[in-house]
Design a protein around this motif. Structure first.
Motif, mmCIF file in Angstrom:
data_model
loop_
_atom_site.group_PDB
_atom_site.id
_atom_site.type_symbol
_atom_site.label_atom_id
_atom_site.label_comp_id
_atom_site.label_asym_id
_atom_site.label_seq_id
_atom_site.Cartn_x
_atom_site.Cartn_y
_atom_site.Cartn_z
ATOM 1 N N UNK A 147 0.501 -1.208 -0.166
ATOM 2 C CA UNK A 147 0.138 -0.408 0.450
ATOM 3 C C UNK A 147 0.699 1.430 0.289
ATOM 4 N N UNK A 148 0.378 2.069 -0.718
ATOM 5 C CA UNK A 148 1.127 3.275 -1.186
ATOM 6 C C UNK A 148 0.825 4.439 0.722
ATOM 7 N N UNK A 149 1.756 5.151 0.810
ATOM 8 C CA UNK A 149 1.363 5.471 2.067
ATOM 9 C C UNK A 149 1.189 6.864 2.015
ATOM 10 N N UNK A 150 -0.423 7.653 1.820
ATOM 11 C CA UNK A 150 -0.755 9.311 1.244
ATOM 12 C C UNK A 150 0.140 10.111 2.102
ATOM 13 N N UNK A 151 -0.408 10.093 3.157
ATOM 14 C CA UNK A 151 0.265 11.064 4.663
ATOM 15 C C UNK A 151 1.786 11.600 3.930
ATOM 16 N N UNK A 152 2.206 10.122 4.617
ATOM 17 C CA UNK A 152 3.831 10.151 4.061
ATOM 18 C C UNK A 152 4.307 11.179 2.771
ATOM 19 N N UNK A 153 3.647 10.939 1.546
ATOM 20 C CA UNK A 153 4.121 11.738 0.106
ATOM 21 C C UNK A 153 3.318 13.171 0.881
ATOM 22 N N UNK A 154 2.203 12.806 0.908
ATOM 23 C CA UNK A 154 1.459 14.144 0.968
ATOM 24 C C UNK A 154 2.689 14.903 2.104
ATOM 25 N N UNK A 155 3.395 15.067 3.225
ATOM 26 C CA UNK A 155 4.006 15.481 4.268
ATOM 27 C C UNK A 155 5.552 16.176 2.773
ATOM 28 N N UNK A 156 5.633 14.764 2.842
ATOM 29 C CA UNK A 156 7.067 15.322 1.737
ATOM 30 C C UNK A 156 7.127 16.553 0.850
#
Length: 82
Positions: A4-13
């Motif tokens: 599963x991709x980690x959308x929260x981490x992506x948006x944070x970065x």
């Protein structure tokens, strides 16, 4: 089983100013996965400020309502590191 991709981490970065390519490398996610999350967040009007208060189970159905499975997560098949 697909990761599963980690959308929260992506948006944070991305909110921190990290490039999509650097985010993909740092998180071990394909550039396509990064693009999918960024485009979905823009389409749904979800910023990091909004996502920060959500867990993945809340965020995924908002970003990918058409892909959410019973657990609230879309498969990231084709979106994992390449």
């Amino acid at each position: 089983m697909a990761r599963r991709i980690k959308a929260r981490l992506i948006l944070q970065q991305l909110a921190a100013g990290t490039s999509r390519n650097a985010t993909a490398k740092a998180l071990g996610v394909s550039r396509h996965g990064i693009q999918a999350v960024a485009e979905a967040a823009e389409r749904e009007g979800i910023s990091w400020r909004d996502a920060e208060g959500m867990d993945e189970g809340e965020l995924y159905p908002r970003l990918f309502p058409e892909k959410a499975d019973a657990a609230g997560y879309p498969d990231s098949e084709g979106m994992d590191a390449s």
